[in-house]
Design an enzyme around this catalytic site. Structure first.
Site, short mmCIF file in Angstrom:
data_model
loop_
_atom_site.label_atom_id
_atom_site.label_comp_id
_atom_site.label_asym_id
_atom_site.label_seq_id
_atom_site.Cartn_x
_atom_site.Cartn_y
_atom_site.Cartn_z
N GLY A 102 -6.65 39.86 -99.36
CA GLY A 102 -7.59 38.83 -99.30
C GLY A 102 -8.87 38.97 -98.53
O GLY A 102 -8.90 39.87 -97.77
N ARG A 156 -12.51 38.18 -93.87
CA ARG A 156 -13.69 37.90 -93.20
C ARG A 156 -14.64 37.86 -94.30
O ARG A 156 -16.02 38.16 -93.90
CB ARG A 156 -13.91 39.09 -92.41
CG ARG A 156 -14.07 40.31 -92.93
CD ARG A 156 -14.84 41.62 -92.24
NE ARG A 156 -14.60 42.78 -92.89
CZ ARG A 156 -15.04 43.84 -92.27
NH1 ARG A 156 -15.78 43.92 -91.37
NH2 ARG A 156 -14.79 44.83 -93.07
N ASP A 202 -10.53 39.16 -86.80
CA ASP A 202 -11.41 37.96 -85.96
C ASP A 202 -12.43 37.38 -87.19
O ASP A 202 -13.02 36.30 -87.15
CB ASP A 202 -12.19 38.37 -84.92
CG ASP A 202 -13.30 39.58 -85.23
OD1 ASP A 202 -13.17 40.15 -86.45
OD2 ASP A 202 -13.84 39.92 -84.48
N GLY A 203 -12.40 38.20 -88.61
CA GLY A 203 -13.23 37.75 -89.43
C GLY A 203 -14.51 37.86 -89.43
O GLY A 203 -15.36 37.39 -90.10
N ASP A 214 -7.67 47.66 -103.74
CA ASP A 214 -8.48 46.30 -103.26
C ASP A 214 -9.83 46.82 -103.38
O ASP A 214 -10.87 45.80 -103.21
CB ASP A 214 -8.04 45.71 -102.30
CG ASP A 214 -7.98 46.65 -101.07
OD1 ASP A 214 -7.15 47.57 -101.19
OD2 ASP A 214 -8.53 46.35 -100.14
N ASN A 215 -10.38 48.00 -103.12
CA ASN A 215 -11.82 48.41 -103.19
C ASN A 215 -11.96 49.00 -104.35
O ASN A 215 -13.22 49.92 -104.59
CB ASN A 215 -11.82 49.40 -101.91
CG ASN A 215 -11.72 48.57 -100.60
OD1 ASN A 215 -12.03 47.54 -100.52
ND2 ASN A 215 -11.41 49.46 -99.68
P1 AMP Z 1 -11.79 46.83 -96.13
O1 AMP Z 1 -11.21 48.05 -95.56
O2 AMP Z 1 -13.10 46.22 -95.36
O3 AMP Z 1 -11.80 46.64 -97.58
O4 AMP Z 1 -10.87 45.54 -95.53
C1 AMP Z 1 -9.27 45.69 -95.99
C2 AMP Z 1 -8.62 44.07 -95.56
O5 AMP Z 1 -8.74 43.89 -94.09
C3 AMP Z 1 -9.36 43.01 -96.35
O6 AMP Z 1 -8.37 42.01 -96.73
C4 AMP Z 1 -10.60 42.63 -95.47
O7 AMP Z 1 -10.70 41.27 -95.71
C5 AMP Z 1 -9.61 42.79 -94.10
N1 AMP Z 1 -10.44 42.67 -92.92
C6 AMP Z 1 -11.29 43.77 -92.52
N2 AMP Z 1 -11.76 43.66 -91.25
C7 AMP Z 1 -11.47 42.41 -90.72
C8 AMP Z 1 -11.76 41.41 -89.87
N3 AMP Z 1 -12.44 41.81 -88.88
N4 AMP Z 1 -11.12 40.20 -89.73
C9 AMP Z 1 -10.29 39.84 -90.68
N5 AMP Z 1 -9.88 40.65 -91.72
C10 AMP Z 1 -10.60 41.82 -91.88
MG MG Z 2 -12.24 46.04 -99.21
#
Ligand code: AMP
Ligand code: MG
Length: 485
Positions: free
Chosen positions: A83, A86, A118-119, A245-246
Protein backbone atom coordinates in the site's frame (compact mmCIF):
# COMPACT_ATOMS: atom_id res chain seq x y z
CA UNK A 1 -8.95 22.08 -9.44
CA UNK A 2 -11.83 19.94 -10.47
CA UNK A 3 -11.25 16.56 -8.99
CA UNK A 4 -13.18 13.49 -9.83
CA UNK A 5 -12.97 10.80 -7.23
CA UNK A 6 -13.87 7.78 -9.30
CA UNK A 7 -11.40 5.42 -7.61
CA UNK A 8 -12.71 6.48 -4.18
CA UNK A 9 -16.33 6.03 -5.28
CA UNK A 10 -16.00 2.73 -7.13
CA UNK A 11 -13.43 0.82 -5.11
CA UNK A 12 -14.18 0.95 -1.44
CA UNK A 13 -12.01 -1.66 0.26
CA UNK A 14 -9.05 -0.89 -2.00
CA UNK A 15 -7.91 2.12 0.02
CA UNK A 16 -8.02 4.04 3.27
CA UNK A 17 -9.26 7.65 3.25
CA UNK A 18 -6.30 9.69 4.49
CA UNK A 19 -4.86 13.20 4.75
CA UNK A 20 -1.37 14.49 4.10
CA UNK A 21 0.83 15.66 6.96
CA UNK A 22 1.22 19.32 7.82
CA UNK A 23 4.58 20.76 6.79
CA UNK A 24 6.37 23.90 8.00
CA UNK A 25 7.13 25.78 4.78
CA UNK A 26 5.79 24.35 1.50
CA UNK A 27 7.37 25.87 -1.59
CA UNK A 28 7.07 24.82 -5.22
CA UNK A 29 10.60 24.24 -6.45
CA UNK A 30 9.71 23.23 -9.98
CA UNK A 31 6.36 23.15 -11.73
CA UNK A 32 5.88 21.34 -15.01
CA UNK A 33 3.96 24.08 -16.72
CA UNK A 34 3.39 22.24 -20.00
CA UNK A 35 1.86 19.31 -18.14
CA UNK A 36 -0.22 21.63 -15.96
CA UNK A 37 -1.62 23.14 -19.14
CA UNK A 38 -2.40 19.69 -20.54
CA UNK A 39 -4.48 19.21 -17.40
CA UNK A 40 -6.21 22.60 -17.89
CA UNK A 41 -4.75 23.86 -14.61
CA UNK A 42 -4.17 27.53 -13.91
CA UNK A 43 -0.38 27.82 -13.91
CA UNK A 44 -0.24 31.28 -12.33
CA UNK A 45 -2.60 30.23 -9.56
CA UNK A 46 -0.59 27.10 -8.89
CA UNK A 47 2.59 29.14 -8.58
CA UNK A 48 0.88 31.58 -6.24
CA UNK A 49 -1.11 29.22 -4.04
CA UNK A 50 -0.56 25.61 -5.08
CA UNK A 51 2.30 24.54 -2.79
CA UNK A 52 0.24 23.41 0.25
CA UNK A 53 -2.07 21.37 -1.97
CA UNK A 54 0.73 19.85 -4.08
CA UNK A 55 2.46 18.54 -0.96
CA UNK A 56 -0.69 17.22 0.71
CA UNK A 57 -0.81 19.71 3.58
CA UNK A 58 -4.01 21.30 2.28
CA UNK A 59 -6.90 19.22 0.94
CA UNK A 60 -8.94 20.89 -1.80
CA UNK A 61 -12.69 20.92 -1.20
CA UNK A 62 -13.57 18.48 -3.97
CA UNK A 63 -10.79 15.96 -3.34
CA UNK A 64 -11.24 12.77 -1.33
CA UNK A 65 -7.60 11.89 -0.67
CA UNK A 66 -6.75 8.28 0.00
CA UNK A 67 -3.89 5.85 0.45
CA UNK A 68 -4.22 3.01 -2.02
CA UNK A 69 -4.00 -0.58 -0.84
CA UNK A 70 -2.02 -3.09 -2.82
CA UNK A 71 -0.04 -6.27 -2.35
CA UNK A 72 3.03 -7.32 -4.26
CA UNK A 73 5.84 -9.69 -4.98
CA UNK A 74 9.03 -7.93 -3.97
CA UNK A 75 12.11 -9.73 -5.33
CA UNK A 76 9.90 -12.80 -5.69
CA UNK A 77 8.48 -12.75 -2.14
CA UNK A 78 4.81 -12.07 -1.67
CA UNK A 79 3.54 -9.43 0.76
CA UNK A 80 -0.25 -9.50 1.01
CA UNK A 81 -0.32 -5.87 2.12
CA UNK A 82 1.98 -3.08 1.02
CA UNK A 83 0.00 0.00 0.00
CA UNK A 84 0.84 3.69 -0.23
CA UNK A 85 3.14 4.07 2.76
CA UNK A 86 4.10 7.62 1.86
CA UNK A 87 1.74 8.59 -0.89
CA UNK A 88 -1.78 9.84 -1.46
CA UNK A 89 -4.13 9.85 -4.38
CA UNK A 90 -5.84 13.25 -4.43
CA UNK A 91 -8.23 12.18 -7.19
CA UNK A 92 -8.46 12.31 -10.96
CA UNK A 93 -8.32 15.30 -13.28
CA UNK A 94 -9.72 15.35 -16.81
CA UNK A 95 -7.01 16.30 -19.28
CA UNK A 96 -7.49 18.27 -22.50
CA UNK A 97 -7.97 15.01 -24.43
CA UNK A 98 -10.79 13.92 -22.16
CA UNK A 99 -8.68 11.29 -20.37
CA UNK A 100 -8.76 10.88 -16.60
CA UNK A 101 -5.33 11.27 -15.01
CA UNK A 102 -4.45 10.60 -11.37
CA UNK A 103 -2.87 13.30 -9.26
CA UNK A 104 -0.79 11.45 -6.71
CA UNK A 105 1.62 12.75 -4.08
CA UNK A 106 4.74 10.93 -2.99
CA UNK A 107 6.30 11.90 0.34
CA UNK A 108 3.13 13.39 1.86
CA UNK A 109 3.45 11.70 5.26
CA UNK A 110 2.82 8.41 7.04
CA UNK A 111 -0.30 6.37 6.34
CA UNK A 112 -1.73 3.15 7.79
CA UNK A 113 0.48 1.34 5.22
CA UNK A 114 3.77 2.88 6.33
CA UNK A 115 5.04 -0.21 8.18
CA UNK A 116 7.43 1.81 10.32
CA UNK A 117 8.57 4.15 7.53
CA UNK A 118 8.35 7.89 8.04
CA UNK A 119 6.11 8.52 5.03
CA UNK A 120 8.46 11.22 3.76
CA UNK A 121 10.72 11.70 0.77
CA UNK A 122 14.04 13.50 0.50
CA UNK A 123 14.60 16.14 -2.15
CA UNK A 124 17.19 14.12 -4.09
CA UNK A 125 14.94 11.16 -4.94
CA UNK A 126 12.04 13.50 -5.72
CA UNK A 127 14.14 15.40 -8.25
CA UNK A 128 15.51 12.12 -9.59
CA UNK A 129 12.02 10.87 -10.37
CA UNK A 130 11.15 14.26 -11.90
CA UNK A 131 14.20 14.22 -14.13
CA UNK A 132 14.15 10.62 -15.28
CA UNK A 133 10.38 10.45 -15.71
CA UNK A 134 10.42 13.55 -17.90
CA UNK A 135 13.37 12.15 -19.86
CA UNK A 136 11.43 8.94 -20.46
CA UNK A 137 8.44 10.92 -21.65
CA UNK A 138 10.61 12.85 -24.09
CA UNK A 139 12.04 9.55 -25.30
CA UNK A 140 8.57 8.31 -26.16
CA UNK A 141 8.22 5.85 -23.29
CA UNK A 142 4.86 5.51 -21.50
CA UNK A 143 5.46 6.85 -18.01
CA UNK A 144 4.07 8.62 -15.00
CA UNK A 145 4.90 12.33 -15.22
CA UNK A 146 6.15 14.88 -12.74
CA UNK A 147 3.79 17.79 -12.20
CA UNK A 148 5.72 19.46 -9.39
CA UNK A 149 8.52 19.10 -6.90
CA UNK A 150 7.57 20.80 -3.65
CA UNK A 151 9.99 21.48 -0.79
CA UNK A 152 8.39 20.95 2.61
CA UNK A 153 10.78 23.08 4.67
CA UNK A 154 11.35 20.03 6.84
CA UNK A 155 14.43 17.86 7.33
CA UNK A 156 14.05 14.14 6.82
CA UNK A 157 16.31 11.61 8.51
CA UNK A 158 18.11 9.27 6.16
CA UNK A 159 21.81 8.45 6.60
CA UNK A 160 22.05 12.14 7.36
CA UNK A 161 19.41 14.86 7.64
CA UNK A 162 18.23 15.87 4.17
CA UNK A 163 15.80 18.48 2.87
CA UNK A 164 12.30 17.00 2.58
CA UNK A 165 10.13 17.24 -0.53
CA UNK A 166 7.01 15.88 -2.18
CA UNK A 167 6.64 14.81 -5.78
CA UNK A 168 3.24 15.54 -7.30
CA UNK A 169 2.88 13.08 -10.11
CA UNK A 170 0.41 12.33 -12.86
CA UNK A 171 -0.44 8.88 -14.19
CA UNK A 172 -3.16 7.48 -16.36
CA UNK A 173 -3.84 5.50 -13.17
CA UNK A 174 -1.94 3.96 -10.27
CA UNK A 175 -3.59 0.56 -10.59
CA UNK A 176 -0.93 -2.13 -10.41
CA UNK A 177 -0.64 -5.87 -10.71
CA UNK A 178 -0.35 -5.68 -6.93
CA UNK A 179 -3.78 -4.04 -6.64
CA UNK A 180 -5.31 -7.18 -8.12
CA UNK A 181 -3.12 -9.39 -5.95
CA UNK A 182 -4.36 -7.54 -2.85
CA UNK A 183 -7.96 -8.63 -3.48
CA UNK A 184 -7.04 -12.08 -4.80
CA UNK A 185 -5.04 -12.81 -1.64
CA UNK A 186 -8.18 -12.07 0.37
CA UNK A 187 -10.23 -14.25 -1.95
CA UNK A 188 -12.49 -11.26 -2.47
CA UNK A 189 -13.88 -12.22 -5.88
CA UNK A 190 -16.60 -9.55 -5.86
CA UNK A 191 -14.01 -6.89 -5.10
CA UNK A 192 -11.78 -8.30 -7.82
CA UNK A 193 -14.59 -8.08 -10.35
CA UNK A 194 -15.33 -4.48 -9.34
CA UNK A 195 -11.65 -3.59 -9.72
CA UNK A 196 -11.39 -5.35 -13.09
CA UNK A 197 -14.55 -3.66 -14.37
CA UNK A 198 -13.33 -0.28 -13.18
CA UNK A 199 -9.93 -0.83 -14.80
CA UNK A 200 -11.45 -2.02 -18.06
CA UNK A 201 -13.78 1.01 -18.16
CA UNK A 202 -10.87 3.35 -17.53
CA UNK A 203 -8.16 1.83 -19.71
CA UNK A 204 -9.76 -0.54 -22.19
CA UNK A 205 -13.29 0.79 -22.60
CA UNK A 206 -13.82 -1.02 -25.89
CA UNK A 207 -13.74 -4.32 -23.96
CA UNK A 208 -16.45 -3.31 -21.50
CA UNK A 209 -19.25 -5.11 -23.31
CA UNK A 210 -17.27 -8.18 -24.28
CA UNK A 211 -18.47 -11.41 -22.68
CA UNK A 212 -14.84 -12.49 -22.37
CA UNK A 213 -13.59 -9.19 -21.06
CA UNK A 214 -11.37 -10.47 -18.25
CA UNK A 215 -9.25 -12.62 -20.53
CA UNK A 216 -9.31 -9.77 -23.04
CA UNK A 217 -8.12 -7.45 -20.29
CA UNK A 218 -5.23 -9.77 -19.41
CA UNK A 219 -4.20 -9.90 -23.07
CA UNK A 220 -4.17 -6.11 -23.30
CA UNK A 221 -2.01 -5.75 -20.22
CA UNK A 222 0.38 -8.35 -21.64
CA UNK A 223 0.55 -6.31 -24.83
CA UNK A 224 1.22 -3.05 -23.01
CA UNK A 225 3.88 -4.46 -20.74
CA UNK A 226 5.61 -6.10 -23.70
CA UNK A 227 5.72 -2.74 -25.45
CA UNK A 228 6.92 -0.98 -22.33
CA UNK A 229 9.82 -3.34 -21.74
CA UNK A 230 10.78 -3.15 -25.43
CA UNK A 231 11.06 0.64 -24.94
CA UNK A 232 13.29 0.16 -21.90
CA UNK A 233 15.51 -2.27 -23.77
CA UNK A 234 15.89 -0.06 -26.83
CA UNK A 235 17.15 2.72 -24.56
CA UNK A 236 19.38 0.76 -22.20
CA UNK A 237 17.11 1.53 -19.27
CA UNK A 238 17.29 -0.61 -16.14
CA UNK A 239 14.22 -0.13 -13.94
CA UNK A 240 15.85 -1.83 -10.98
CA UNK A 241 12.79 -2.75 -8.91
CA UNK A 242 10.32 -4.55 -11.12
CA UNK A 243 8.19 -5.80 -8.24
CA UNK A 244 4.55 -6.52 -9.03
CA UNK A 245 3.51 -3.45 -7.02
CA UNK A 246 5.62 -1.40 -9.44
CA UNK A 247 4.00 -2.95 -12.53
CA UNK A 248 1.15 -0.85 -13.83
CA UNK A 249 -1.94 -2.05 -15.65
CA UNK A 250 -1.71 0.98 -17.96
CA UNK A 251 1.75 -0.02 -19.19
CA UNK A 252 3.36 3.14 -17.84
CA UNK A 253 6.76 3.09 -16.16
CA UNK A 254 6.32 3.82 -12.47
CA UNK A 255 8.61 4.44 -9.48
CA UNK A 256 11.99 5.74 -10.49
CA UNK A 257 13.85 4.59 -7.38
CA UNK A 258 16.98 2.65 -8.19
CA UNK A 259 16.72 2.91 -11.99
CA UNK A 260 19.58 3.97 -14.26
CA UNK A 261 20.72 3.86 -17.88
CA UNK A 262 23.53 1.67 -19.19
CA UNK A 263 26.81 3.22 -20.14
CA UNK A 264 28.78 0.22 -21.46
CA UNK A 265 26.52 -2.42 -22.89
CA UNK A 266 26.33 -5.51 -20.70
CA UNK A 267 23.18 -7.63 -20.38
CA UNK A 268 24.05 -8.43 -16.77
CA UNK A 269 24.14 -4.84 -15.58
CA UNK A 270 22.57 -4.21 -12.17
CA UNK A 271 22.68 -0.82 -10.45
CA UNK A 272 20.55 -1.38 -7.37
CA UNK A 273 22.54 -2.01 -4.21
CA UNK A 274 19.93 -4.49 -2.93
CA UNK A 275 19.60 -6.59 -6.11
CA UNK A 276 22.27 -9.09 -5.08
CA UNK A 277 21.07 -11.91 -7.31
CA UNK A 278 20.69 -9.74 -10.38
CA UNK A 279 16.98 -10.56 -10.60
CA UNK A 280 16.27 -7.18 -12.22
CA UNK A 281 19.39 -7.00 -14.40
CA UNK A 282 19.02 -5.24 -17.76
CA UNK A 283 18.81 -8.47 -19.78
CA UNK A 284 16.32 -10.11 -17.40
CA UNK A 285 13.68 -7.43 -17.76
CA UNK A 286 11.55 -9.11 -20.45
CA UNK A 287 11.45 -12.39 -18.51
CA UNK A 288 10.61 -10.59 -15.28
CA UNK A 289 7.77 -8.72 -16.97
CA UNK A 290 6.36 -12.04 -18.11
CA UNK A 291 6.70 -13.43 -14.58
CA UNK A 292 4.84 -10.40 -13.20
CA UNK A 293 2.10 -10.87 -15.78
CA UNK A 294 1.74 -14.49 -14.67
CA UNK A 295 1.00 -13.15 -11.19
CA UNK A 296 -1.71 -10.93 -12.68
CA UNK A 297 -3.10 -13.92 -14.57
CA UNK A 298 -3.25 -15.94 -11.34
CA UNK A 299 -5.15 -13.18 -9.60
CA UNK A 300 -7.66 -13.01 -12.45
CA UNK A 301 -8.38 -16.76 -12.66
CA UNK A 302 -11.69 -16.64 -10.72
CA UNK A 303 -12.91 -13.99 -13.16
CA UNK A 304 -11.72 -15.73 -16.31
CA UNK A 305 -13.76 -18.84 -15.51
CA UNK A 306 -15.47 -19.00 -12.13
CA UNK A 307 -16.85 -22.53 -12.65
CA UNK A 308 -13.89 -24.29 -14.16
CA UNK A 309 -10.54 -23.22 -12.76
CA UNK A 310 -8.62 -25.69 -14.96
CA UNK A 311 -10.13 -24.09 -18.03
CA UNK A 312 -9.24 -20.65 -16.64
CA UNK A 313 -5.63 -21.77 -16.10
CA UNK A 314 -5.43 -23.11 -19.62
CA UNK A 315 -6.73 -19.92 -21.20
CA UNK A 316 -4.57 -17.64 -19.07
CA UNK A 317 -1.49 -19.76 -19.82
CA UNK A 318 -2.20 -19.54 -23.51
CA UNK A 319 -2.38 -15.72 -23.24
CA UNK A 320 0.89 -15.57 -21.30
CA UNK A 321 2.66 -17.73 -23.87
CA UNK A 322 2.15 -14.95 -26.39
CA UNK A 323 4.35 -12.58 -24.40
CA UNK A 324 7.79 -13.53 -25.78
CA UNK A 325 6.58 -13.25 -29.38
CA UNK A 326 4.83 -9.94 -28.82
CA UNK A 327 7.82 -8.55 -26.96
CA UNK A 328 10.27 -9.76 -29.60
CA UNK A 329 8.25 -8.15 -32.39
CA UNK A 330 8.19 -4.78 -30.62
CA UNK A 331 11.87 -5.01 -29.79
CA UNK A 332 12.88 -6.00 -33.30
CA UNK A 333 10.85 -3.15 -34.73
CA UNK A 334 12.54 -0.69 -32.38
CA UNK A 335 16.01 -2.03 -33.14
CA UNK A 336 15.40 -1.88 -36.89
CA UNK A 337 14.51 1.79 -36.59
CA UNK A 338 17.59 2.42 -34.49
CA UNK A 339 19.66 1.03 -37.35
CA UNK A 340 17.66 2.86 -39.99
CA UNK A 341 16.23 -0.30 -41.55
CA UNK A 342 12.94 0.53 -43.17
CA UNK A 343 11.82 -2.96 -44.13
CA UNK A 344 11.92 -6.33 -42.40
CA UNK A 345 14.32 -8.86 -43.90
CA UNK A 346 15.64 -12.26 -42.96
CA UNK A 347 18.93 -11.87 -41.21
CA UNK A 348 18.02 -8.63 -39.41
CA UNK A 349 17.82 -10.31 -36.05
CA UNK A 350 21.25 -11.89 -36.57
CA UNK A 351 22.69 -8.55 -37.69
CA UNK A 352 21.39 -6.81 -34.56
CA UNK A 353 22.58 -9.58 -32.28
CA UNK A 354 26.02 -9.53 -33.86
CA UNK A 355 26.28 -5.84 -33.11
CA UNK A 356 25.23 -6.45 -29.50
CA UNK A 357 27.88 -9.13 -29.15
CA UNK A 358 30.54 -6.71 -30.46
CA UNK A 359 29.30 -4.04 -28.06
CA UNK A 360 29.39 -6.46 -25.14
CA UNK A 361 32.90 -7.61 -25.93
CA UNK A 362 34.18 -4.08 -26.41
CA UNK A 363 32.24 -2.52 -23.53
CA UNK A 364 30.88 0.01 -26.04
CA UNK A 365 28.57 2.73 -24.80
CA UNK A 366 24.98 1.69 -25.57
CA UNK A 367 23.54 5.12 -26.33
CA UNK A 368 26.48 6.44 -28.36
CA UNK A 369 26.84 3.26 -30.41
CA UNK A 370 23.35 3.67 -31.84
CA UNK A 371 23.60 7.42 -32.14
CA UNK A 372 26.79 7.12 -34.14
CA UNK A 373 25.49 4.33 -36.34
CA UNK A 374 24.02 7.17 -38.42
CA UNK A 375 27.60 8.24 -39.14
CA UNK A 376 28.12 4.93 -40.94
CA UNK A 377 25.13 5.82 -43.10
CA UNK A 378 26.74 9.23 -43.70
CA UNK A 379 29.90 7.40 -44.86
CA UNK A 380 31.92 8.62 -41.87
CA UNK A 381 32.13 5.55 -39.64
CA UNK A 382 35.18 6.56 -37.58
CA UNK A 383 33.23 8.01 -34.64
CA UNK A 384 31.28 4.77 -34.48
CA UNK A 385 34.19 2.36 -34.68
CA UNK A 386 36.18 4.42 -32.16
CA UNK A 387 33.69 3.28 -29.50
CA UNK A 388 35.03 -0.27 -29.81
CA UNK A 389 38.33 -1.22 -28.26
CA UNK A 390 38.71 -4.27 -30.48
CA UNK A 391 38.29 -3.06 -34.06
CA UNK A 392 38.43 -6.19 -36.25
CA UNK A 393 35.06 -7.61 -35.25
CA UNK A 394 33.25 -4.31 -35.52
CA UNK A 395 34.77 -3.48 -38.91
CA UNK A 396 33.45 -6.80 -40.21
CA UNK A 397 30.06 -5.93 -38.78
CA UNK A 398 30.11 -2.49 -40.45
CA UNK A 399 30.65 -4.24 -43.80
CA UNK A 400 27.65 -6.50 -43.25
CA UNK A 401 25.57 -3.52 -42.14
CA UNK A 402 26.49 -1.57 -45.26
CA UNK A 403 25.51 -4.54 -47.42
CA UNK A 404 22.16 -4.68 -45.65
CA UNK A 405 21.62 -0.91 -46.11
CA UNK A 406 22.35 -1.24 -49.81
CA UNK A 407 19.36 -3.57 -50.18
CA UNK A 408 16.97 -0.71 -49.43
CA UNK A 409 16.59 2.21 -51.81
CA UNK A 410 16.43 4.85 -49.07
CA UNK A 411 17.96 8.29 -49.42
CA UNK A 412 21.09 8.42 -47.28
CA UNK A 413 20.32 11.76 -45.66
CA UNK A 414 16.72 10.84 -44.90
CA UNK A 415 17.84 7.58 -43.34
CA UNK A 416 20.46 9.22 -41.13
CA UNK A 417 18.05 11.95 -40.02
CA UNK A 418 15.43 9.33 -39.21
CA UNK A 419 17.97 7.48 -37.05
CA UNK A 420 18.80 10.68 -35.18
CA UNK A 421 15.13 10.93 -34.28
CA UNK A 422 15.06 7.60 -32.48
CA UNK A 423 18.59 7.37 -31.08
CA UNK A 424 18.97 9.93 -28.31
CA UNK A 425 22.15 11.88 -27.78
CA UNK A 426 21.24 13.04 -24.26
CA UNK A 427 20.05 10.59 -21.65
CA UNK A 428 20.21 11.11 -17.88
CA UNK A 429 23.81 10.03 -17.49
CA UNK A 430 24.34 8.62 -14.02
CA UNK A 431 27.18 10.92 -13.02
CA UNK A 432 25.25 13.95 -14.29
CA UNK A 433 22.18 12.95 -12.30
CA UNK A 434 24.25 12.58 -9.13
CA UNK A 435 25.98 15.90 -9.70
CA UNK A 436 22.61 17.65 -10.16
CA UNK A 437 21.09 16.10 -7.04
CA UNK A 438 24.11 16.81 -4.87
CA UNK A 439 24.00 20.43 -5.92
CA UNK A 440 20.24 20.55 -5.29
CA UNK A 441 20.81 19.48 -1.71
CA UNK A 442 22.82 22.68 -1.23
CA UNK A 443 19.86 24.68 -2.53
CA UNK A 444 21.15 25.22 -6.07
CA UNK A 445 19.09 23.83 -8.96
CA UNK A 446 21.29 25.12 -11.79
CA UNK A 447 22.71 21.72 -12.74
CA UNK A 448 19.28 20.10 -12.42
CA UNK A 449 17.73 22.62 -14.79
CA UNK A 450 20.49 22.20 -17.35
CA UNK A 451 20.25 18.44 -17.27
CA UNK A 452 16.46 18.57 -17.46
CA UNK A 453 16.75 20.82 -20.51
CA UNK A 454 19.15 18.32 -22.11
CA UNK A 455 17.16 15.17 -21.49
CA UNK A 456 13.77 16.59 -22.38
CA UNK A 457 15.06 17.46 -25.84
CA UNK A 458 17.19 14.36 -26.26
CA UNK A 459 17.67 14.06 -30.01
CA UNK A 460 18.91 17.46 -31.06
CA UNK A 461 22.62 18.15 -30.68
CA UNK A 462 23.35 21.51 -29.04
CA UNK A 463 26.76 23.14 -28.71
CA UNK A 464 26.05 24.47 -25.20
CA UNK A 465 25.54 20.89 -23.97
CA UNK A 466 28.94 19.62 -25.00
CA UNK A 467 29.93 16.73 -22.71
CA UNK A 468 26.35 15.85 -21.71
CA UNK A 469 26.36 13.00 -24.21
CA UNK A 470 29.24 11.20 -22.54
CA UNK A 471 29.20 8.35 -20.06
CA UNK A 472 30.96 8.36 -16.73
CA UNK A 473 34.56 9.60 -16.88
CA UNK A 474 37.17 6.83 -17.16
CA UNK A 475 38.07 5.35 -13.80
CA UNK A 476 34.73 6.25 -12.18
CA UNK A 477 33.53 3.71 -9.62
CA UNK A 478 30.73 1.39 -10.68
CA UNK A 479 27.44 3.22 -10.29
CA UNK A 480 25.18 2.13 -7.42
CA UNK A 481 21.58 3.15 -6.73
CA UNK A 482 19.47 2.87 -3.60
CA UNK A 483 15.82 2.15 -2.88
CA UNK A 484 15.74 3.94 0.46
CA UNK A 485 14.20 7.06 -0.91
P1 AMP B 1 8.82 1.47 -3.55
O1 AMP B 1 10.03 0.59 -3.48
O2 AMP B 1 9.12 2.94 -3.49
O3 AMP B 1 7.90 1.11 -4.65
O4 AMP B 1 8.04 1.19 -2.17
C1 AMP B 1 7.67 -0.08 -1.70
C2 AMP B 1 6.76 0.07 -0.48
O5 AMP B 1 7.44 0.72 0.59
C3 AMP B 1 5.50 0.89 -0.75
O6 AMP B 1 4.46 0.33 0.00
C4 AMP B 1 5.89 2.25 -0.23
O7 AMP B 1 4.78 3.04 0.10
C5 AMP B 1 6.73 1.89 0.99
N1 AMP B 1 7.67 2.96 1.39
C6 AMP B 1 8.80 3.33 0.72
N2 AMP B 1 9.40 4.35 1.36
C7 AMP B 1 8.66 4.65 2.46
C8 AMP B 1 8.75 5.61 3.52
N3 AMP B 1 9.75 6.50 3.60
N4 AMP B 1 7.77 5.61 4.46
C9 AMP B 1 6.76 4.72 4.41
N5 AMP B 1 6.60 3.80 3.44
C10 AMP B 1 7.54 3.75 2.47
MG1 MG C 1 6.30 1.42 -5.56
Amino acid sequence: MQFQNSYASALEGCYVPWQGAEVPAPEILRLNEALAEELSLDVALLHAQGAPMLCGAHTPADSRPLAMAYAGHQFGNFSPQLGDGRALLLGELMDRDGQLRDLHLKGSGATPFSRGGDGKAALGPVLREYLIGEAMHALGVPTTRALAAVATGEQVARDTLLPGAVLARIASSHIRVGTFQFLAARQDTDGLRRLADYTVARHFADLADSSDRYLGFLKRVIERQALLVAHWMRLGFVHGVMNTDNTTISGETIDYGPCAFLDAYDERTVFSSIDHGGRYAYGNQPAVAQWNLARLAEALLPLIDAEDIDAAVERATEALKAFPGVYQAYWLDAMRSKLGLHSARDGDLALINELLVCMGEAGADFTLTFRRAADIVRQQPDGFTALFKEQAAVLAWVDRYQERLAKEPVDMQARATGMDRVNPLYIPRNHKVEEALEQAHTGDLTAFDRLLAAVTNPYEERADLSGYELGAPPGAAQYRTFCGT
